[in-house]
Scaffold this active site. Structure first.
Site, PDB file in Angstrom:
ATOM      1  N   SER A 143      32.214  32.857  39.519  1.00 16.56           N
ATOM      2  CA  SER A 143      33.001  34.000  39.061  1.00 16.56           C
ATOM      3  C   SER A 143      33.619  33.727  37.704  1.00 16.56           C
ATOM      4  O   SER A 143      33.974  32.579  37.379  1.00 16.56           O
ATOM      5  CB  SER A 143      34.110  34.304  40.072  1.00 16.56           C
ATOM      6  OG  SER A 143      35.055  35.222  39.549  1.00 16.56           O
ATOM      7  N   GLU A 145      36.461  34.453  37.053  1.00 15.50           N
ATOM      8  CA  GLU A 145      37.842  34.042  37.333  1.00 15.50           C
ATOM      9  C   GLU A 145      37.994  32.526  37.247  1.00 15.50           C
ATOM     10  O   GLU A 145      39.115  32.020  37.179  1.00 15.50           O
ATOM     11  CB  GLU A 145      38.268  34.537  38.708  1.00 15.50           C
ATOM     12  CG  GLU A 145      38.452  36.040  38.817  1.00 15.50           C
ATOM     13  CD  GLU A 145      39.649  36.565  38.026  1.00 15.50           C
ATOM     14  OE1 GLU A 145      40.647  35.825  37.900  1.00 15.50           O
ATOM     15  OE2 GLU A 145      39.575  37.707  37.540  1.00 15.50           O
ATOM     16  N   TYR A 167      41.864  32.161  44.219  1.00 13.82           N
ATOM     17  CA  TYR A 167      40.465  32.587  44.276  1.00 13.82           C
ATOM     18  C   TYR A 167      39.659  31.860  43.202  1.00 13.82           C
ATOM     19  O   TYR A 167      38.594  31.302  43.472  1.00 13.82           O
ATOM     20  CB  TYR A 167      40.354  34.097  44.089  1.00 13.82           C
ATOM     21  CG  TYR A 167      38.928  34.552  43.880  1.00 13.82           C
ATOM     22  CD1 TYR A 167      38.012  34.512  44.930  1.00 13.82           C
ATOM     23  CD2 TYR A 167      38.491  34.996  42.624  1.00 13.82           C
ATOM     24  CE1 TYR A 167      36.688  34.911  44.734  1.00 13.82           C
ATOM     25  CE2 TYR A 167      37.175  35.395  42.428  1.00 13.82           C
ATOM     26  CZ  TYR A 167      36.279  35.340  43.491  1.00 13.82           C
ATOM     27  OH  TYR A 167      34.974  35.718  43.289  1.00 13.82           O
TER      28      TYR A 167
END
Length: 340
Positions: A143, A145, A167
């Protein structure tokens, strides 16, 4: 469904019919990927929680239109024995590990379950592949992120990770687990570092779907306001259908590697709002409420990816433009709203 799969294997032969196992098959990406693999003639299997099978209307809505063409296995990624059981049953040629607690906002509310689910689940999948089907090709869903408070713009495969949520941290851990299993055990694992990707199948808890669904409801006269937090955050948004195609392309390469999948263009949350509302003839300023309670403890201000490597080595480029994506989501939400 199991008998159908056995019949297909008998008719077509093991070497003719590739088997794919998808974790997270009921999610946005999993549903598009399953469709793509079915089109390519794959025997498609998916891991789902038992609660999904018991409540198909709520849990399986993204895959109901092809449910009779896939085989679902009730299991929990947090349970090593159940993951092993499925791996033994399916013996996949390809495994796409997409399942995760992927809602960043929730990861701030429950850090422990996010870390436990995402890290342990990933570890269980990799270990099961190593022990049961070591020749299996594996895709791991990374991801953007993971970049978090990015130290450079745009972000590439070589950009240092600086996650700003549990996350993101869990995905960094999964990324390094993938590298470990590649180097220590020779497992062929490709890592896709996917930037934000949306579609009409996105969950309603995500800000993009919240925007398009509220725009539709306001247009229909069912709502008057939408409350959002940080509308200045900027993201690189693509279409999930484009991005799952990149996953498939990765596993066609001879050697595993890491790839950034993005559009190379960034837009703010407020731009997403503007496109969605103006498409329906609405002035968003008359309906937007900024709620400080919706702000995260720390946020990621600017993510934009450089997909040059994917373009050069995979021949992949994004097809759906930002405005097209937003309008497609609005169209679906308006249709669903008016049909209620």
């Amino acid at each position: 469904m199991h008998s159908l799969m056995m019949y297909m294997r008998t008719v077509f032969g093991e070497c003719e019919l590739k088997r794919a196992l998808i974790t997270g098959i009921t999610g946005q990406d999993g549903s598009y990927l399953a469709e793509l693999l079915l089109e390519r003639g794959y025997e498609v299997h998916g891991i789902v929680r038992r609660v999904a099978i018991e409540n198909p209307k709520h849990r399986l809505w993204r895959i109901t239109h092809f449910l009779d063409r896939v085989c679902l296995h009730a299991a929990s990624l947090e349970s090593m024995p159940s993951v092993y059981r499925v791996m033994h049953t399916v013996e996949p040629h390809e495994c796409y590990h997409l399942a995760a607690q992927s809602f960043v906002g929730y990861s701030f509310e429950d850090e422990f379950s996010t870390l436990s689910t995402n890290i342990n689940g990933t570890h269980h999948v990799f270990a099961a592949v190593r022990d049961v089907v070591p020749e299996c090709l594996v895709y791991f869903a990374g991801s953007s992120e993971m970049f978090g408070k990015a130290i450079e713009i745009p972000q590439t495969e070589k950009t240092t990770f600086y996650p700003r949520s549990t996350y993101g941290i869990s995905k960094v851990a999964g990324f390094h687990l993938a590298k470990h299993y590649r180097e220590a055990y020779g497992i062929r694992i490709w890592c896709g570092i996917l930037f934000n990707h949306e579609s009409p199948r996105r969950g309603f808890e995500f800000v993009t779907r919240k925007i398009t669904s509220y725009a539709a409801r306001i247009k229909a006269g069912l709502e008057t306001k939408i409350s959002l937090g940080n509308v200045d955050a900027r993201r690189d948004w693509g279409h999930a259908r484009d991005y799952v195609y990149a996953m498939k392309l990765m596993l066609q390469r001879d050697e595993p590697d890491d790839y950034v999948i993005a559009t190379g263009k960034q837009h703010s949350v407020i731009e997403f709002v503007q496109v969605a509302f103006s498409y329906l003839g609405l002035n968003y300023k008359n309906h937007l409420n900024i709620d400080s309670q919706l702000l995260r403890p720390v946020d990621v201000d600017c993510l934009v990816g450089d997909f040059s490597k994917a373009k050069e080595e995979l021949g992949w480029v994004p097809c759906v433009q930002f405005d097209e994506l937003v309008k497609e989501m609005v169209d679906e939400d308006l249709r669903a709203t008016l049909s209620q």
